[in-house]
Design a protein around this motif. Structure first.
Motif, PDB file in Angstrom:
ATOM      1  N   VAL A   1       0.850  -1.192   0.000  1.00  0.00           N
ATOM      2  CA  VAL A   1       0.000   0.000   0.000  1.00  0.00           C
ATOM      3  C   VAL A   1       0.885   1.241   0.000  1.00  0.00           C
ATOM      4  N   LEU A   2       0.915   1.944  -1.119  1.00  0.00           N
ATOM      5  CA  LEU A   2       1.709   3.167  -1.250  1.00  0.00           C
ATOM      6  C   LEU A   2       0.776   4.359  -1.262  1.00  0.00           C
ATOM      7  N   ILE A   3       0.717   5.048  -0.130  1.00  0.00           N
ATOM      8  CA  ILE A   3      -0.165   6.206   0.019  1.00  0.00           C
ATOM      9  C   ILE A   3       0.592   7.329   0.707  1.00  0.00           C
ATOM     10  N   ARG A   4       0.043   8.515   0.612  1.00  0.00           N
ATOM     11  CA  ARG A   4       0.499   9.630   1.441  1.00  0.00           C
ATOM     12  C   ARG A   4      -0.420   9.735   2.654  1.00  0.00           C
ATOM     13  N   SER A   5       0.005  10.523   3.617  1.00  0.00           N
ATOM     14  CA  SER A   5      -0.679  10.514   4.911  1.00  0.00           C
ATOM     15  C   SER A   5      -2.156  10.898   4.796  1.00  0.00           C
ATOM     16  N   HIS A   6      -2.516  11.747   3.819  1.00  0.00           N
ATOM     17  CA  HIS A   6      -3.916  12.161   3.703  1.00  0.00           C
ATOM     18  C   HIS A   6      -4.791  11.075   3.086  1.00  0.00           C
ATOM     19  N   GLN A   7      -4.182   9.990   2.601  1.00  0.00           N
ATOM     20  CA  GLN A   7      -4.941   8.923   1.940  1.00  0.00           C
ATOM     21  C   GLN A   7      -5.212   7.728   2.855  1.00  0.00           C
ATOM     22  N   PHE A   8      -4.922   7.859   4.126  1.00  0.00           N
ATOM     23  CA  PHE A   8      -5.144   6.751   5.050  1.00  0.00           C
ATOM     24  C   PHE A   8      -6.578   6.230   5.059  1.00  0.00           C
ATOM     25  N   PRO A   9      -7.606   7.083   4.963  1.00  0.00           N
ATOM     26  CA  PRO A   9      -8.971   6.547   5.047  1.00  0.00           C
ATOM     27  C   PRO A   9      -9.244   5.435   4.039  1.00  0.00           C
ATOM     28  N   GLN A  10      -8.737   5.569   2.803  1.00  0.00           N
ATOM     29  CA  GLN A  10      -9.018   4.506   1.835  1.00  0.00           C
ATOM     30  C   GLN A  10      -8.211   3.250   2.124  1.00  0.00           C
ATOM     31  N   ALA A  11      -7.018   3.373   2.712  1.00  0.00           N
ATOM     32  CA  ALA A  11      -6.263   2.182   3.112  1.00  0.00           C
ATOM     33  C   ALA A  11      -6.956   1.458   4.255  1.00  0.00           C
ATOM     34  N   ILE A  12      -7.494   2.222   5.196  1.00  0.00           N
ATOM     35  CA  ILE A  12      -8.228   1.624   6.319  1.00  0.00           C
ATOM     36  C   ILE A  12      -9.478   0.911   5.811  1.00  0.00           C
ATOM     37  N   ARG A  13     -10.176   1.562   4.888  1.00  0.00           N
ATOM     38  CA  ARG A  13     -11.375   0.938   4.323  1.00  0.00           C
ATOM     39  C   ARG A  13     -11.022  -0.343   3.567  1.00  0.00           C
ATOM     40  N   LEU A  14      -9.893  -0.339   2.873  1.00  0.00           N
ATOM     41  CA  LEU A  14      -9.450  -1.538   2.174  1.00  0.00           C
ATOM     42  C   LEU A  14      -9.232  -2.682   3.155  1.00  0.00           C
ATOM     43  N   ALA A  15      -8.571  -2.394   4.248  1.00  0.00           N
ATOM     44  CA  ALA A  15      -8.328  -3.436   5.250  1.00  0.00           C
ATOM     45  C   ALA A  15      -9.624  -3.963   5.833  1.00  0.00           C
ATOM     46  N   GLU A  16     -10.623  -3.083   5.972  1.00  0.00           N
ATOM     47  CA  GLU A  16     -11.924  -3.512   6.491  1.00  0.00           C
ATOM     48  C   GLU A  16     -12.660  -4.396   5.495  1.00  0.00           C
ATOM     49  N   ARG A  17     -12.604  -4.044   4.225  1.00  0.00           N
ATOM     50  CA  ARG A  17     -13.420  -4.722   3.213  1.00  0.00           C
ATOM     51  C   ARG A  17     -12.783  -6.009   2.686  1.00  0.00           C
ATOM     52  N   LEU A  18     -11.449  -6.092   2.730  1.00  0.00           N
ATOM     53  CA  LEU A  18     -10.767  -7.274   2.200  1.00  0.00           C
ATOM     54  C   LEU A  18      -9.844  -7.867   3.269  1.00  0.00           C
ATOM     55  N   PRO A  19     -10.392  -8.428   4.321  1.00  0.00           N
ATOM     56  CA  PRO A  19      -9.542  -8.972   5.384  1.00  0.00           C
ATOM     57  C   PRO A  19      -8.691 -10.150   4.919  1.00  0.00           C
ATOM     58  N   GLU A  20      -9.057 -10.760   3.791  1.00  0.00           N
ATOM     59  CA  GLU A  20      -8.288 -11.899   3.285  1.00  0.00           C
ATOM     60  C   GLU A  20      -7.034 -11.466   2.534  1.00  0.00           C
ATOM     61  N   LEU A  21      -6.862 -10.167   2.265  1.00  0.00           N
ATOM     62  CA  LEU A  21      -5.725  -9.662   1.498  1.00  0.00           C
ATOM     63  C   LEU A  21      -4.623  -9.207   2.452  1.00  0.00           C
ATOM     64  N   SER A  22      -3.452  -9.811   2.361  1.00  0.00           N
ATOM     65  CA  SER A  22      -2.312  -9.408   3.189  1.00  0.00           C
ATOM     66  C   SER A  22      -1.774  -8.076   2.680  1.00  0.00           C
ATOM     67  N   LEU A  23      -1.649  -7.105   3.580  1.00  0.00           N
ATOM     68  CA  LEU A  23      -1.244  -5.753   3.225  1.00  0.00           C
ATOM     69  C   LEU A  23       0.032  -5.368   3.961  1.00  0.00           C
ATOM     70  N   VAL A  24       0.845  -4.572   3.296  1.00  0.00           N
ATOM     71  CA  VAL A  24       1.974  -3.935   3.980  1.00  0.00           C
ATOM     72  C   VAL A  24       1.974  -2.466   3.593  1.00  0.00           C
ATOM     73  N   LEU A  25       2.056  -1.604   4.602  1.00  0.00           N
ATOM     74  CA  LEU A  25       2.053  -0.162   4.400  1.00  0.00           C
ATOM     75  C   LEU A  25       3.469   0.288   4.068  1.00  0.00           C
ATOM     76  N   ASP A  26       3.661   0.786   2.862  1.00  0.00           N
ATOM     77  CA  ASP A  26       4.978   1.269   2.459  1.00  0.00           C
ATOM     78  C   ASP A  26       5.296   2.595   3.139  1.00  0.00           C
ATOM     79  N   HIS A  27       6.544   2.706   3.591  1.00  0.00           N
ATOM     80  CA  HIS A  27       7.092   3.969   4.099  1.00  0.00           C
ATOM     81  C   HIS A  27       6.253   4.581   5.229  1.00  0.00           C
TER      82      HIS A  27
END
Length: 300
Positions: free
Chosen positions: A150-176
């Motif tokens: 997951v490559l986002i800037r700090s203002h884009q966290f809401p969509q990363a959080i929503r992704l984690a909520e909606r796809l719990p089966e997908l392994s995620l790593v937050l870049d940087h």
């Protein structure tokens, strides 16, 4: 080699501008990066140990939105024993995403494809990760046992959080670490978002790319420590992984200067915690295994 000697750099890049241009390097301030960088050059740059460990394995990450680049990275991984995994790119919005991923996973080099990434930080749509076609593509990623960087800037966290909520089966790593605003040091909102994302157990985080979010010339370990403290408390060492973001880190002191900072940040950690950050988490997420004997020589 024993686990106590293993050091994994979970995030680095290579590029040959004679073969494939990198348009992002045209941005002002990137002049030191406008040359070729190879895995051989990484070996020459990464000479400082961290907690007594020297670099033994790396994760090579895509730079441009190009399937041909991903194929080149996979071929490099097959020939270079330093590279243990590749994070590639495929068009998540394409109806043919499953076929593209299956094709990338065909052939002798395909075993190195362990995750994919899209440069979401460059997308203006604040809901890009929630687009139906993107979610469909990410489900195809998860179905094939691949992770997602997951490559986002700090203002884009809401969509990363929503992704984690909606796809719990997908392994995620937050870049940087989600690119905290280290120059302004206004970290409260970033810290709250990190803690929210970290509540999802399928999410890990890379301790990488921080020095280029700070003052490139004047940063110190004390500037980085507030971010480190938040990451350590939010994720715990078992979900953190060291990454250099080389050669981008050249803009702010290079591989060895960042390695020295990480060495200092780990000063109060136990041996088990140090191993998690420097090797264990990345090994687990990217399914790293001792490299088989590879024919040929590293590309330069």
């Amino acid at each position: 080699m024993s686990d106590a000697q293993t050091l994994v750099d979970a995030h680095h890049h290579v590029w040959n501008l004679d073969i494939r241009p990198q348009p992002w390097l045209d941005q002002p301030g990137h002049e030191p990066l406008r040359r070729n960088f190879s895995s051989y050059a990484l070996r020459s740059a990464a000479t400082r140990p961290i907690a007594g460990r020297r670099l033994t394995s790396t994760v090579l990450v895509q730079c441009v939105t190009s399937v041909p680049e991903t194929r080149d990275l996979l071929a490099l991984a097959e020939s270079d024993p330093l590279i243990g995994a590749v994070v590639g790119w495929a068009d998540l919005t394409s109806p043919a995403i499953g076929d593209v991923l299956d094709d990338l996973r065909t052939g002798s080099a395909s075993r190195y494809l362990r995750a994919v990434r899209h440069i979401v930080q460059g997308e203006s749509d604040p809901h890009w990760l929630q687009r139906p076609e993107v979610e469909r593509g990410l489900r195809a990623v998860a179905e094939r046992g691949l992770g997602y960087d997951v490559l986002i800037r700090s203002h884009q966290f809401p969509q990363a959080i929503r992704l984690a909520e909606r796809l719990p089966e997908l392994s995620l790593v937050l870049d940087h670490a989600g690119k905290p605003p280290l120059v302004t040091r206004e970290l409260a909102d970033w810290a709250q978002q990190v803690r929210t994302l970290a509540r999802h157990p399928q999410v890990r985080c890379k301790v990488s790319g921080l020095v280029t979010e700070a003052d490139h010339e004047k940063w110190t370990v004390d500037d980085i420590r507030p971010v480190w403290d938040v990451l350590l408390s939010a994720f715990g060492p078992d979900r953190l992984m060291f990454g250099s973001d080389w050669p981008v880190c050249v803009l702010a002191g290079g591989w060895n200067r960042w390695a020295a900072a990480v060495d200092e940040l780990l000063g109060d950690c136990s041996g088990t915690e140090i191993h998690a950050v420097l090797a264990g988490t990345a090994t687990d997420f990217y399914h790293l295994t001792p490299a088989p004997t590879k024919e040929g020589t590293p590309c330069s």
